[in-house]
Scaffold this motif. Structure first.
Motif, PDB file in Angstrom:
ATOM      1  N   LEU A 262      20.261  -8.524 -30.835  1.00 24.20           N
ATOM      2  CA  LEU A 262      20.559  -7.103 -31.012  1.00 24.20           C
ATOM      3  C   LEU A 262      22.043  -6.874 -31.228  1.00 24.20           C
ATOM      4  CD1 LEU A 262      18.063  -5.863 -28.331  1.00 24.20           C
ATOM      5  CD2 LEU A 262      18.036  -5.157 -30.738  1.00 24.20           C
ATOM      6  N   LEU A 263      22.885  -7.726 -30.645  1.00 27.23           N
ATOM      7  CA  LEU A 263      24.319  -7.611 -30.905  1.00 27.23           C
ATOM      8  C   LEU A 263      24.622  -7.910 -32.368  1.00 27.23           C
ATOM      9  CD1 LEU A 263      26.723  -6.941 -28.976  1.00 27.23           C
ATOM     10  CD2 LEU A 263      27.340  -9.361 -29.156  1.00 27.23           C
ATOM     11  N   MET A 264      23.889  -8.864 -32.956  1.00 33.28           N
ATOM     12  CA  MET A 264      24.060  -9.147 -34.382  1.00 33.28           C
ATOM     13  C   MET A 264      23.656  -7.942 -35.224  1.00 33.28           C
ATOM     14  SD  MET A 264      23.051 -13.163 -35.009  1.00 33.28           S
ATOM     15  CE  MET A 264      21.504 -13.178 -34.099  1.00 33.28           C
TER      16      MET A 264
ATOM     17  N   CYS B 155      18.726   0.250 -32.102  1.00 35.76           N
ATOM     18  CA  CYS B 155      19.345  -0.987 -31.634  1.00 35.76           C
ATOM     19  C   CYS B 155      19.818  -0.851 -30.191  1.00 35.76           C
ATOM     20  CB  CYS B 155      20.512  -1.348 -32.552  1.00 35.76           C
ATOM     21  SG  CYS B 155      21.464  -2.783 -32.025  1.00 35.76           S
ATOM     22  N   VAL B 156      20.516   0.241 -29.875  1.00 35.37           N
ATOM     23  CA  VAL B 156      21.054   0.418 -28.531  1.00 35.37           C
ATOM     24  C   VAL B 156      19.935   0.584 -27.510  1.00 35.37           C
ATOM     25  CG1 VAL B 156      22.466   1.892 -27.054  1.00 35.37           C
ATOM     26  CG2 VAL B 156      23.246   1.324 -29.358  1.00 35.37           C
ATOM     27  N   GLY B 157      18.895   1.322 -27.880  1.00 34.72           N
ATOM     28  CA  GLY B 157      17.766   1.477 -26.965  1.00 34.72           C
ATOM     29  C   GLY B 157      17.127   0.142 -26.620  1.00 34.72           C
ATOM     30  N   GLN B 158      16.944  -0.705 -27.637  1.00 37.10           N
ATOM     31  CA  GLN B 158      16.377  -2.023 -27.404  1.00 37.10           C
ATOM     32  C   GLN B 158      17.347  -2.909 -26.628  1.00 37.10           C
ATOM     33  OE1 GLN B 158      15.391  -3.345 -31.348  1.00 37.10           O
ATOM     34  NE2 GLN B 158      13.770  -1.802 -31.604  1.00 37.10           N
ATOM     35  N   LEU B 159      18.637  -2.750 -26.882  1.00 33.57           N
ATOM     36  CA  LEU B 159      19.646  -3.537 -26.177  1.00 33.57           C
ATOM     37  C   LEU B 159      19.641  -3.221 -24.685  1.00 33.57           C
ATOM     38  CD1 LEU B 159      22.054  -5.506 -26.213  1.00 33.57           C
ATOM     39  CD2 LEU B 159      23.527  -3.537 -26.734  1.00 33.57           C
TER      40      LEU B 159
ATOM     41  N   ALA C 170      25.123   4.595 -26.452  1.00 32.34           N
ATOM     42  CA  ALA C 170      25.998   3.440 -26.556  1.00 32.34           C
ATOM     43  C   ALA C 170      25.902   2.656 -25.260  1.00 32.34           C
ATOM     44  CB  ALA C 170      27.442   3.860 -26.815  1.00 32.34           C
ATOM     45  N   VAL C 171      26.311   1.398 -25.311  1.00 25.16           N
ATOM     46  CA  VAL C 171      26.450   0.564 -24.125  1.00 25.16           C
ATOM     47  C   VAL C 171      27.909   0.170 -23.999  1.00 25.16           C
ATOM     48  CG1 VAL C 171      25.870  -1.648 -23.044  1.00 25.16           C
ATOM     49  CG2 VAL C 171      24.083  -0.318 -24.183  1.00 25.16           C
TER      50      VAL C 171
END
Length: 355
Positions: free
Chosen positions: A273-275, A254-258, A26-27
């Protein structure tokens, strides 16, 4: 002797729900509202003063040194007990003390904003006791003690909020195996528990604050219970559920890319990525039957999009806060005014960097 310790609140950016599974990322960000714990040395017994309790809660030690309270054990008592144990293991002499707890994580009426008040209380109490006893704990040790104390009360807690309150700023976080840690701690010392195998899936690292991205926060009311909402996901979507596993893997990607996009200060990548993170939560909501994105949270996101921002719920959903990420060069006053006119309270929050 008097010690004052502060810990910031937090907001999830992405990775909610998935982060409760060991190793899933998570971020989060720490924000500039705080829990303040004032510790004052006392005699014969200790007292905890908090608006959450009404009357002060008293604690003492029994003949074996165990912390005893007449009221129900909660997060603060669990922290005191945990740190007292490692204090004894390190040969530091005991002392009694009073704690006074003050919160900026709610409004004047005591309404919580969903900024992780329980985690901030735990972190601030660990910090105060660390200074009081001269334990010289590292950030990592303070985090681990705070999480060990927390999972005694809430076994499913991911610890992401504790990490944000401990480290500050933007962080990437993956949770340890709390079930394994809790079981290990039942039969081992606190010192041994700090090195248990259950920590292996855990990871935390500070991220650079992206200069091109502005974080805006709106509070929609109806604070949700994270424990209850996460519990409802597990009842509807056990670990062998195809939908739940699909959600977990999508969230992980998604989180890894974010994290990579944030580190590169890639505004377009972050907002895209937030979308995706928001859609992952909507898919989970549809498959599990629980309420994550309320009508007001949807409205917060829709308004944000009209002003060039990208919005999503933050945390467990079902109310509480939504976030919007926007180009830091763009004005936000009109967006915040429209939030306000639709019953969404803008929170004047900034990311809190800790040294």
């Amino acid at each position: 002797m008097t010690v004052v310790a502060k810990a910031p609140g937090k907001l999830f950016i992405a990775g909610e729900y998935a982060v409760v599974e060991p190793g899933y990322p998570a971020v989060l960000v720490a924000v500039n509202r705080f829990i303040t714990v004032t510790l004052t040395e006392s005699e014969n017994r200790g007292r905890i003063h908090s608006s959450e309790y009404g009357m002060p809660v008293e604690w003492r030690r029994d003949t074996s040194g165990q912390v005893v309270v007449e009221s129900q054990v909660d997060y603060v008592i669990s922290v005191i007990s945990t740190v007292e144990r490692i204090r004894a293991e390190r040969g530091v002499a005991p002392a009694y003390f009073d704690l006074s707890i003050e919160s900026e994580l709610d409004d004047a009426d005591g309404q919580k904003f969903g900024l992780g008040s329980s985690a901030a209380v735990v972190v601030a109490t660990v910090s105060a006791m660390n200074t009081f006893y001269g334990l010289e704990l590292t950030d990592l040790e303070r985090f681990k003690l705070a999480l060990l104390a927390t999972i005694e009360i809430s076994p499913r807690a991911s610890g992401g909020d504790i990490a944000a309150s401990t480290y500050g700023g933007w962080i990437a976080y993956s949770s340890p195996d709390r079930e394994s840690l809790r079981s290990f701690a039942e039969t081992h010392s606190v010192s041994e528990s700090l090195e248990a195998d259950g920590w292996r899936p855990f990871a935390v690292r500070r991220l650079h604050t992206p200069p091109s991205i502005s974080l805006q926060v709106g509070w929609t009311g109806s604070p949700a219970s994270t424990a209850a909402l996460v519990g409802s996901v597990k009842k509807a979507s056990p670990k062998d559920s195809p939908d739940y596993e699909t959600f977990l893997q999508s969230s992980k990607r998604c989180v890894g890319q974010l994290v990579s996009a944030l580190q590169a200060d890639d505004l377009e990548g972050v907002t895209n990525l937030l979308m995706i993170a928001r859609q992952n939560l909507l898919d989970l909501e549809a498959s599990s039957g629980i309420l994550i994105e309320t009508d007001k949270l949807s409205l917060l996101c829709d308004i944000a999009e009209r002003y060039g921002a990208t919005g999503k719920p933050s945390g467990a959903g079902g109310g509480d806060c939504g976030i919007a990420l926007i180009d830091s060069d763009l004005p936000v006053d009109s967006m915040l005014e429209e939030w306000s006119s639709n019953g969404i309270r803008p929170l004047n929050l900034m990311v809190e960097e800790l040294s």
